[in-house]
Design an enzyme around this catalytic site. Structure first.
Site, mmCIF file in Angstrom:
data_model
loop_
_atom_site.group_PDB
_atom_site.id
_atom_site.type_symbol
_atom_site.label_atom_id
_atom_site.label_comp_id
_atom_site.label_asym_id
_atom_site.label_seq_id
_atom_site.Cartn_x
_atom_site.Cartn_y
_atom_site.Cartn_z
ATOM 1 N N HIS A 331 -10.392 116.611 44.239
ATOM 2 C CA HIS A 331 -10.144 117.910 44.091
ATOM 3 C C HIS A 331 -10.644 118.661 45.304
ATOM 4 O O HIS A 331 -11.449 118.318 46.037
ATOM 5 C CB HIS A 331 -11.484 118.466 42.754
ATOM 6 C CG HIS A 331 -10.906 119.662 42.298
ATOM 7 N ND1 HIS A 331 -11.357 120.762 42.747
ATOM 8 C CD2 HIS A 331 -10.055 119.986 41.318
ATOM 9 C CE1 HIS A 331 -10.842 121.681 41.937
ATOM 10 N NE2 HIS A 331 -10.280 121.421 41.156
ATOM 11 N N ASP A 390 -7.109 116.361 35.535
ATOM 12 C CA ASP A 390 -5.750 115.878 35.435
ATOM 13 C C ASP A 390 -5.504 114.452 35.276
ATOM 14 O O ASP A 390 -4.572 113.928 34.642
ATOM 15 C CB ASP A 390 -4.698 116.175 36.782
ATOM 16 C CG ASP A 390 -4.549 117.826 36.814
ATOM 17 O OD1 ASP A 390 -4.319 118.511 35.628
ATOM 18 O OD2 ASP A 390 -4.895 118.202 38.079
#
Length: 453
Positions: A331, A390
């Site tokens: 991330h 995700d």
């Protein structure tokens, strides 16, 4: 001449010319201390403003005052996301409407305020007369994000006060969009399925008594049936995706476009355009497709060595889309953990057990464990790598029988609450157009007459 939809050799040549004269040497970024992506080498974003809506924390001070990585934390209006989700889940309630109220108005609602707010959203959950027929069902597109954007922009023409950016009017518009986003998304999908794939067309009206998550499943499924657990998991997904600080691409887009003084519909359409990108809202689709490719190329997915070899191929651009990425891992901000993924993980196994998808769950768990090890071996990284939200969301959506075409629109159905809060924040606090500076590195050049070129 027909509208050209294919790249011709002429376009290829012109693109090469563009690349040749537009490319900027990489060393100039270092020379002038230009931070690509508005992030430094450690992933810290360049500060572009102030917000009191949500906060993402990935570092904390140690006993010596040094900033060190920590488990990721996400706060909505100062309240930690674990506490918020535990609050409504422990009481077996739906949370989307409650947390939307928190983001918009800065505090948690009382029972009466929540009931009134739910009623207000239910009243807004309606589209203009013949809108479905005249807008959504005309020229259905395979990309639901473009369909959603078109619908939002068209709603501008049905609004008698579309350009009024006074706070009460913008709030009215935002509440309406929050309420109708699920309808626009699901109806757009049904119209496309009917037009392109010959599927039966059904338009189910939402129920005013139901939550946003329940209505999504009710409108999507032919028999309108769903379990309470399915709806609660989807509701949790909506809450986890509602906001993520002011600097994420689509929210920053919301601030930038709002600062120009334009209308709400144009602003939200711009945010949708940002969210559509595979580096942002479309990432969970990449995860699902990556796992599909893994299953095709690894005969025994219980063989951890074979799975690890596939992950190495991903990093070496030898598998899947050859971009060198393991999707769902890492991330821009978090390093040790993504709190949204940590919360989601608790419900993934339960849902997999209920849906008979434990083999898939074991594969996801295997990749979650192996990927950081493989990345550490194959790449020189400056911060830790862990699963992001995700990684799980696409898997969860597939177990909820949501079509892949709706994965990113469902993200938008959540994030519209955050975008609305940030639009209001920009209007309240800043009366100045956002205009950052770009340093020009093209030297002065003399004009050459046409005949002398």
């Amino acid at each position: 001449m027909a509208f050209e939809t294919k790249v011709t050799p002429v376009m290829e040549d012109l693109a090469g010319l563009c690349r040749e004269h537009t490319g900027i040497p990489g060393e100039l970024y270092e020379k002038y201390d230009i931070k690509k992506g508005l992030r430094d080498i450690n992933g810290h974003g360049v500060r572009a403003g102030l917000t009191n809506i949500s906060n993402v924390q990935a570092f904390e001070k140690d006993e010596n005052g040094n900033m060190v990585p920590c488990d990721g934390r996400l706060y909505y209006r100062g309240i930690e996301i674990h506490d918020l989700t535990h609050g409504f889940l422990s009481e077996d309630r739906f949370g989307f409407e409650e947390i939307t109220y928190l983001l918009l108005f800065g505090r948690l609602p009382t029972k009466q305020q929540l009931a009134d707010f739910r009623s207000l959203l239910a009243q807004q959950r309606d589209l203009p007369k013949n809108f479905v027929r005249d807008v959504i069902m005309k020229a259905p597109a395979h990309d639901m994000m473009n369909t959603l954007s078109r619908s939002v922009l068209t709603l501008y023409y049905y609004d008698d006060n579309a350009d009024d950016i006074s706070l009460p009017n913008v709030l009215r518009q935002c509440l309406n969009l929050i309420a109708v986003f699920p309808m626009l998304s699901v109806y757009g999908y049904h119209a496309w399925e009917h037009d392109q794939n010959g599927k039966s067309l059904y338009i189910h009206n939402p129920s005013p008594e139901l939550s946003a998550a329940e209505n999504i499943l009710l409108m999507l499924r032919p028999d309108q049936k769903y379990t309470d657990f399915e709806a609660k998991v989807l509701d949790l997904a909506l809450v986890l995706h509602m906001d993520h600080g002011g600097g994420n691409n689509s929210t920053f887009t919301t601030h930038v476009v709002t600062s120009s003084g334009t209308d709400t519909y144009s602003t939200i359409a711009a945010a949708l355009g940002s969210l559509k990108g595979p580096k942002h809202g479309g990432a969970n689709i990449k995860v699902v497709k990556m796992f599909d490719d893994l299953r095709k190329n690894v005969s025994d997915t219980d063989d951890e060595e074979a799975v690890a070899d596939y992950l190495k191929k991903l990093l070496h651009k030898e598998a899947f889309d050859r971009q060198g990425l393991i999707y769902g891992m890492g991330h821009a901000v978090y390093s040790i953990s993504d709190p949204r993924a940590m919360i989601f993980r608790k419900y993934v196994k339960k849902l997999a057990e209920a849906k008979g998808r434990m083999k898939d769950y074991r594969l996801y768990s295997c990749v979650e464990r192996l990927a950081p090890q493989v990345i550490a071996q194959e790449r020189h990284i400056y911060k830790g790598v862990s699963t992001n939200v995700d990684f799980y969301s696409g898997f969860v959506y597939s177990m909820l029988d949501l079509p892949m075409e709706l994965y990113t629109p469902i993200f938008a159905c959540a994030r519209i609450s955050g975008w609305s809060a940030h639009r209001l924040e920009e209007l309240i606090n800043v009366d100045k157009i956002i205009r950052p500076a770009y340093l020009n590195v093209c030297p002065p050049t003399e004009y050459i007459p046409l005949d002398e070129r």
